[in-house]
Design a protein around this motif. Structure first.
Motif, PDB file in Angstrom:
ATOM      1  N   THR A   4      -5.059  -1.069   3.049  1.00 26.73           N
ATOM      2  CA  THR A   4      -5.481  -1.425   4.393  1.00 26.73           C
ATOM      3  C   THR A   4      -4.576  -0.775   5.440  1.00 26.73           C
ATOM      4  O   THR A   4      -3.407  -0.489   5.178  1.00 26.73           O
ATOM      5  N   THR A   5      -5.129  -0.519   6.593  1.00 26.07           N
ATOM      6  CA  THR A   5      -4.354   0.034   7.699  1.00 26.07           C
ATOM      7  C   THR A   5      -4.275  -0.960   8.854  1.00 26.07           C
ATOM      8  O   THR A   5      -3.815  -0.629   9.935  1.00 26.07           O
ATOM      9  N   GLU A   6      -4.750  -2.194   8.593  1.00 29.21           N
ATOM     10  CA  GLU A   6      -4.727  -3.267   9.583  1.00 29.21           C
ATOM     11  C   GLU A   6      -4.245  -4.553   8.924  1.00 29.21           C
ATOM     12  O   GLU A   6      -4.310  -4.697   7.710  1.00 29.21           O
ATOM     13  N   GLY A   7      -3.823  -5.502   9.757  1.00 24.93           N
ATOM     14  CA  GLY A   7      -3.491  -6.824   9.237  1.00 24.93           C
ATOM     15  C   GLY A   7      -4.727  -7.447   8.631  1.00 24.93           C
ATOM     16  O   GLY A   7      -5.854  -7.110   8.982  1.00 24.93           O
TER      17      GLY A   7
END
Length: 134
Positions: A4-7
């Motif tokens: 993932t590149t996001e929370g």
């Protein structure tokens, strides 16, 4: 799946209470809960190949039902059980060691010549019995 590149909102549990499918048997609140070879919860007995998962949090009578047809609540933690007798009795010198299931409320020092499944870790031994951590 890629990183993932996001929370993210990760699901979590406190690690204390779980629910398992019940075997076609009686599960009594406060007794040792194990999973059998089919992955269904049942009360502890002298037997091998059972996986100890904690203590039943409720009584569920599935004796007339299909295995896995209902769920039963199980709680992990540290609980007091009856101590075995004679040379299989646990003592304070066994704190930190694995203990073994004799029946649904009794634990022992040994695996009974490879006839018993592991219960958990001995945390204390007193006049009331053996404190076992699941």
């Amino acid at each position: 799946m890629t990183a993932t590149t996001e929370g993210r909102n990760t699901k979590r549990r406190d690690g204390k209470q779980f629910s398992y499918p019940a075997a076609a048997s009686l599960c009594l609140a406060g007794t040792i809960a194990v999973l059998n070879a089919a992955g269904n919860a049942e009360m502890g007995t002298t037997a091998t190949a059972k996986v100890s998962v904690g203590v039943f949090d409720e009584t569920v009578d599935n004796t007339g039902g299909a295995a896995g047809g209902v769920q039963v609540a199980v709680r992990r933690g540290c609980f007091q059980f009856a101590n075995s007798a004679s040379t299989d009795a646990l003592a304070n010198t066994d704190i930190g060691a694995t203990c073994y299931i004799v029946d649904n409320q009794t634990v022992a020092k040994t695996d009974g010549s490879a006839s018993r499944s592991k219960a958990g870790v001995v945390r204390s031994v007193d006049a009331g019995g053996v404190w076992v951590e699941f």
